[in-house]
Design a protein around this motif. Structure first.
Motif, PDB file in Angstrom:
ATOM      1  N   VAL A   1      38.414  39.441  20.649  1.00 30.10           N
ATOM      2  CA  VAL A   1      39.771  39.203  21.142  1.00 30.10           C
ATOM      3  C   VAL A   1      40.096  40.167  22.272  1.00 30.10           C
ATOM      4  O   VAL A   1      40.640  39.763  23.310  1.00 30.10           O
ATOM      5  CB  VAL A   1      40.797  39.300  19.990  1.00 30.10           C
ATOM      6  N   GLU A   2      39.761  41.443  22.123  1.00 29.52           N
ATOM      7  CA  GLU A   2      40.018  42.432  23.174  1.00 29.52           C
ATOM      8  C   GLU A   2      39.283  42.077  24.463  1.00 29.52           C
ATOM      9  O   GLU A   2      39.856  42.139  25.558  1.00 29.52           O
ATOM     10  CB  GLU A   2      39.583  43.828  22.726  1.00 29.52           C
ATOM     11  N   ALA A   3      38.006  41.740  24.335  1.00 27.61           N
ATOM     12  CA  ALA A   3      37.203  41.423  25.520  1.00 27.61           C
ATOM     13  C   ALA A   3      37.719  40.160  26.206  1.00 27.61           C
ATOM     14  O   ALA A   3      37.821  40.109  27.439  1.00 27.61           O
ATOM     15  CB  ALA A   3      35.734  41.271  25.137  1.00 27.61           C
ATOM     16  N   THR A   4      38.053  39.142  25.437  1.00 33.69           N
ATOM     17  CA  THR A   4      38.564  37.898  26.009  1.00 33.69           C
ATOM     18  C   THR A   4      39.906  38.124  26.684  1.00 33.69           C
ATOM     19  O   THR A   4      40.144  37.631  27.799  1.00 33.69           O
ATOM     20  CB  THR A   4      38.670  36.805  24.928  1.00 33.69           C
TER      21      THR A   4
ATOM     22  N   ARG B   1      29.005  38.688  27.873  1.00 36.21           N
ATOM     23  CA  ARG B   1      28.469  37.672  28.766  1.00 36.21           C
ATOM     24  C   ARG B   1      29.486  36.547  28.844  1.00 36.21           C
ATOM     25  O   ARG B   1      30.076  36.164  27.839  1.00 36.21           O
ATOM     26  CB  ARG B   1      27.127  37.147  28.260  1.00 36.21           C
ATOM     27  N   SER B   2      29.695  36.032  30.048  1.00 36.83           N
ATOM     28  CA  SER B   2      30.632  34.920  30.213  1.00 36.83           C
ATOM     29  C   SER B   2      30.170  34.068  31.377  1.00 36.83           C
ATOM     30  O   SER B   2      29.474  34.543  32.279  1.00 36.83           O
ATOM     31  CB  SER B   2      32.054  35.432  30.462  1.00 36.83           C
ATOM     32  N   ASN B   3      30.564  32.818  31.329  1.00 39.33           N
ATOM     33  CA  ASN B   3      30.334  31.934  32.462  1.00 39.33           C
ATOM     34  C   ASN B   3      31.571  31.958  33.328  1.00 39.33           C
ATOM     35  O   ASN B   3      32.695  32.040  32.816  1.00 39.33           O
ATOM     36  CB  ASN B   3      30.040  30.511  31.995  1.00 39.33           C
ATOM     37  N   VAL B   4      31.379  31.886  34.634  1.00 40.20           N
ATOM     38  CA  VAL B   4      32.505  31.898  35.558  1.00 40.20           C
ATOM     39  C   VAL B   4      32.313  30.780  36.574  1.00 40.20           C
ATOM     40  O   VAL B   4      31.200  30.514  37.027  1.00 40.20           O
ATOM     41  CB  VAL B   4      32.663  33.268  36.249  1.00 40.20           C
TER      42      VAL B   4
ATOM     43  N   THR C   1      34.644  31.113  30.810  1.00 41.30           N
ATOM     44  CA  THR C   1      34.377  30.375  29.575  1.00 41.30           C
ATOM     45  C   THR C   1      33.102  30.901  28.923  1.00 41.30           C
ATOM     46  O   THR C   1      32.400  31.740  29.476  1.00 41.30           O
ATOM     47  CB  THR C   1      34.267  28.859  29.870  1.00 41.30           C
ATOM     48  N   ASN C   2      32.800  30.362  27.758  1.00 38.12           N
ATOM     49  CA  ASN C   2      31.587  30.686  27.010  1.00 38.12           C
ATOM     50  C   ASN C   2      31.408  32.200  26.872  1.00 38.12           C
ATOM     51  O   ASN C   2      30.347  32.749  27.153  1.00 38.12           O
ATOM     52  CB  ASN C   2      30.358  30.038  27.670  1.00 38.12           C
ATOM     53  N   VAL C   3      32.462  32.860  26.438  1.00 34.93           N
ATOM     54  CA  VAL C   3      32.455  34.316  26.285  1.00 34.93           C
ATOM     55  C   VAL C   3      31.678  34.680  25.024  1.00 34.93           C
ATOM     56  O   VAL C   3      31.923  34.139  23.954  1.00 34.93           O
ATOM     57  CB  VAL C   3      33.907  34.863  26.197  1.00 34.93           C
TER      58      VAL C   3
END
Length: 182
Positions: free
Chosen positions: A22-25, A126-129, A110-112
């Motif tokens: 939650v913090e990272a998102t 890791r995340s998609n941007v 997305t896809n965090v």
């Protein structure tokens, strides 16, 4: 972390219900909002660590057997806090011709996936941007997509970006400049 590393890739990501996730998102979503709103100075001063490493490696098309196609040690961008600060300062002047009037940007994150880092005060994220960019009255948008490998560090005032490596899906970047932030 180097541009070729995949931090904690063998570790299972944390649950979306975990406090760290939650913090990272929340961090990534606020960051996207600040960058989309062109609040670059606020982003830099409140979300980026003073010892940040910020890289965009060069990609080439290679056979699967030769790896992911990123050229070790070569970058479109290889930034630190000072160079990021210079880019922000330049955008604040009347001499930023490449971005005046500024591009209109949308960061879609997305896809965090969040993993605990080896250090207790760090998270590997890791995340998609997808960055959707329009300029002036051009009718064809510029679209940049890729995967970001971040290390977020807990500092006195909260999480800050310590490391970011952006692996673009493109081998040829069809944009007139890279004066945006990923």
């Amino acid at each position: 972390m180097t541009a070729m590393s995949l931090p904690m890739a063998d570790q299972k990501p944390l649950s979306v219900a975990s406090v760290e996730y939650v913090e990272a998102t929340d961090f990534l979503l606020l960051e996207a909002e600040l960058l989309d709103d062109l609040r670059e100075r606020e982003w830099l001063e409140t979300m980026v660590s003073k010892d940040v490493v910020y890289q965009l490696p060069i990609r080439e098309t290679v056979e699967r057997a030769r790896g992911r196609g990123f050229i070790e040690g070569t970058f479109h961008l290889n930034e630190n806090y000072g160079s990021l600060s210079s880019k922000v300062a330049r955008n604040e002047t009347k001499y930023a011709w490449a971005e005046d009037p500024p591009s209109r940007l949308r960061h879609f994150v997305t896809n965090v996936r969040v993993r605990r880092h080896g250090d207790a005060d760090k998270l590997a994220v890791r995340s998609n941007v997808l960055i959707y960019r329009t300029r002036q009255d051009h009718t064809v948008p510029q679209i940049l997509a890729g995967e970001r490998h971040d290390v977020l560090r807990r500092e006195e005032d909260g999480l800050r970006l310590l490391e970011r490596v952006v692996y673009l899906d493109l081998t040829v970047i069809g944009t007139h400049n890279l004066s945006l932030f990923f």
